[in-house]
Design a protein around this motif. Structure first.
Motif, PDB file in Angstrom:
ATOM      1  N   GLN A   5     -39.771  13.608 105.596  1.00 41.38           N
ATOM      2  CA  GLN A   5     -40.499  12.362 105.348  1.00 41.38           C
ATOM      3  C   GLN A   5     -40.329  11.452 106.544  1.00 41.38           C
ATOM      4  OE1 GLN A   5     -39.527  10.674 101.541  1.00 41.38           O
ATOM      5  NE2 GLN A   5     -40.745  12.193 100.486  1.00 41.38           N
ATOM      6  N   TRP A   6     -41.457  10.862 106.976  1.00 36.35           N
ATOM      7  CA  TRP A   6     -41.477  10.063 108.195  1.00 36.35           C
ATOM      8  C   TRP A   6     -42.423   8.889 108.028  1.00 36.35           C
ATOM      9  CZ3 TRP A   6     -45.685  10.130 111.942  1.00 36.35           C
ATOM     10  CH2 TRP A   6     -45.381   9.461 113.133  1.00 36.35           C
ATOM     11  N   THR A   7     -42.030   7.742 108.593  1.00 38.81           N
ATOM     12  CA  THR A   7     -42.879   6.546 108.589  1.00 38.81           C
ATOM     13  C   THR A   7     -43.513   6.392 109.956  1.00 38.81           C
ATOM     14  OG1 THR A   7     -41.453   5.476 106.963  1.00 38.81           O
ATOM     15  CG2 THR A   7     -42.936   4.056 108.221  1.00 38.81           C
ATOM     16  N   VAL A   8     -44.838   6.273 109.984  1.00 38.19           N
ATOM     17  CA  VAL A   8     -45.553   6.041 111.241  1.00 38.19           C
ATOM     18  C   VAL A   8     -45.134   4.664 111.755  1.00 38.19           C
ATOM     19  CG1 VAL A   8     -47.814   5.802 112.320  1.00 38.19           C
ATOM     20  CG2 VAL A   8     -47.499   7.423 110.437  1.00 38.19           C
ATOM     21  N   PRO A   9     -44.644   4.577 112.988  1.00 37.76           N
ATOM     22  CA  PRO A   9     -44.228   3.270 113.503  1.00 37.76           C
ATOM     23  C   PRO A   9     -45.359   2.236 113.397  1.00 37.76           C
ATOM     24  CG  PRO A   9     -43.526   4.999 114.986  1.00 37.76           C
ATOM     25  CD  PRO A   9     -44.425   5.642 113.975  1.00 37.76           C
ATOM     26  N   ALA A  10     -44.996   1.032 112.977  1.00 36.19           N
ATOM     27  CA  ALA A  10     -45.993  -0.034 112.780  1.00 36.19           C
ATOM     28  C   ALA A  10     -46.687  -0.435 114.078  1.00 36.19           C
ATOM     29  CB  ALA A  10     -45.329  -1.248 112.138  1.00 36.19           C
ATOM     30  N   ASN A  11     -46.044  -0.195 115.209  1.00 33.44           N
ATOM     31  CA  ASN A  11     -46.633  -0.589 116.494  1.00 33.44           C
ATOM     32  C   ASN A  11     -47.411   0.551 117.163  1.00 33.44           C
ATOM     33  OD1 ASN A  11     -44.451   1.007 117.112  1.00 33.44           O
ATOM     34  ND2 ASN A  11     -43.699  -0.294 118.779  1.00 33.44           N
ATOM     35  N   THR A  12     -47.693   1.615 116.424  1.00 35.84           N
ATOM     36  CA  THR A  12     -48.427   2.752 116.986  1.00 35.84           C
ATOM     37  C   THR A  12     -49.868   2.345 117.287  1.00 35.84           C
ATOM     38  OG1 THR A  12     -47.093   4.313 115.739  1.00 35.84           O
ATOM     39  CG2 THR A  12     -49.219   5.109 116.536  1.00 35.84           C
ATOM     40  N   PRO A  13     -50.318   2.546 118.531  1.00 35.36           N
ATOM     41  CA  PRO A  13     -51.702   2.213 118.841  1.00 35.36           C
ATOM     42  C   PRO A  13     -52.665   3.151 118.117  1.00 35.36           C
ATOM     43  CG  PRO A  13     -50.573   3.087 120.784  1.00 35.36           C
ATOM     44  CD  PRO A  13     -49.591   3.029 119.672  1.00 35.36           C
ATOM     45  N   VAL A  14     -53.782   2.613 117.724  1.00 37.39           N
ATOM     46  CA  VAL A  14     -54.814   3.423 117.085  1.00 37.39           C
ATOM     47  C   VAL A  14     -55.390   4.355 118.134  1.00 37.39           C
ATOM     48  CG1 VAL A  14     -57.063   3.356 115.944  1.00 37.39           C
ATOM     49  CG2 VAL A  14     -55.344   1.610 115.433  1.00 37.39           C
ATOM     50  N   GLY A  15     -55.587   5.604 117.772  1.00 40.77           N
ATOM     51  CA  GLY A  15     -56.167   6.543 118.720  1.00 40.77           C
ATOM     52  C   GLY A  15     -56.033   7.969 118.262  1.00 40.77           C
ATOM     53  N   THR A  16     -56.667   8.852 118.988  1.00 38.78           N
ATOM     54  CA  THR A  16     -56.644  10.266 118.629  1.00 38.78           C
ATOM     55  C   THR A  16     -55.666  11.065 119.485  1.00 38.78           C
ATOM     56  OG1 THR A  16     -58.485  10.669 120.132  1.00 38.78           O
ATOM     57  CG2 THR A  16     -59.022  10.232 117.808  1.00 38.78           C
ATOM     58  N   SER A  17     -54.968  10.405 120.397  1.00 40.11           N
ATOM     59  CA  SER A  17     -54.028  11.136 121.260  1.00 40.11           C
ATOM     60  C   SER A  17     -52.622  11.210 120.667  1.00 40.11           C
ATOM     61  CB  SER A  17     -53.975  10.489 122.649  1.00 40.11           C
ATOM     62  OG  SER A  17     -53.443   9.191 122.552  1.00 40.11           O
ATOM     63  N   ASN A  18     -52.396  10.624 119.511  1.00 40.43           N
ATOM     64  CA  ASN A  18     -51.086  10.672 118.865  1.00 40.43           C
ATOM     65  C   ASN A  18     -50.893  12.030 118.213  1.00 40.43           C
ATOM     66  OD1 ASN A  18     -50.733   7.961 119.545  1.00 40.43           O
ATOM     67  ND2 ASN A  18     -51.727   7.287 117.679  1.00 40.43           N
ATOM     68  N   ARG A  19     -49.716  12.621 118.413  1.00 36.47           N
ATOM     69  CA  ARG A  19     -49.434  13.957 117.897  1.00 36.47           C
ATOM     70  C   ARG A  19     -47.995  14.044 117.395  1.00 36.47           C
ATOM     71  NH1 ARG A  19     -54.230  14.417 118.460  1.00 36.47           N
ATOM     72  NH2 ARG A  19     -55.365  15.684 119.940  1.00 36.47           N
ATOM     73  N   ILE A  20     -47.749  15.063 116.550  1.00 33.97           N
ATOM     74  CA  ILE A  20     -46.400  15.413 116.120  1.00 33.97           C
ATOM     75  C   ILE A  20     -46.156  16.830 116.613  1.00 33.97           C
ATOM     76  CG2 ILE A  20     -44.871  15.827 114.160  1.00 33.97           C
ATOM     77  CD1 ILE A  20     -46.542  13.708 112.656  1.00 33.97           C
TER      78      ILE A  20
END
Length: 76
Positions: free
Chosen positions: A55-70
């Motif tokens: 279980q993981w929380t997406v950081p609140a300061n994550t920029p919106v975009g499609t380049s975010n990956r796990i």
């Protein structure tokens, strides 16, 4: 191999999700999970052998975009 989130998943900043994967070879002891944003890579956690979710929380300061990956990295 990830089963969730997939490349078509849309995650919300500040919300928690269960990261799931499968097909971990029996020779792998632990796996490291990383969050990639553009050129930055942040370790989320190390998960013990035999587990296939976290279980993981997406950081609140994550920029919106499609380049975010796990990323899952096997630790033999």
């Amino acid at each position: 191999k990830f089963t969730y989130p997939t490349s078509s998943s849309k995650l919300i900043r500040g919300a928690w999700y269960t990261i799931r994967w499968d097909n971990v070879p029996s020779s792998v002891y632990d796996v490291d999970l990383y969050f990639l944003q553009g050129g930055n890579e942040t370790k989320i956690t190390t998960v013990s052998h035999g587990q296939s979710s976290h279980q993981w929380t997406v950081p609140a300061n994550t920029p919106v975009g499609t380049s975010n990956r796990i990323k899952v990295v096997n630790k033999p």
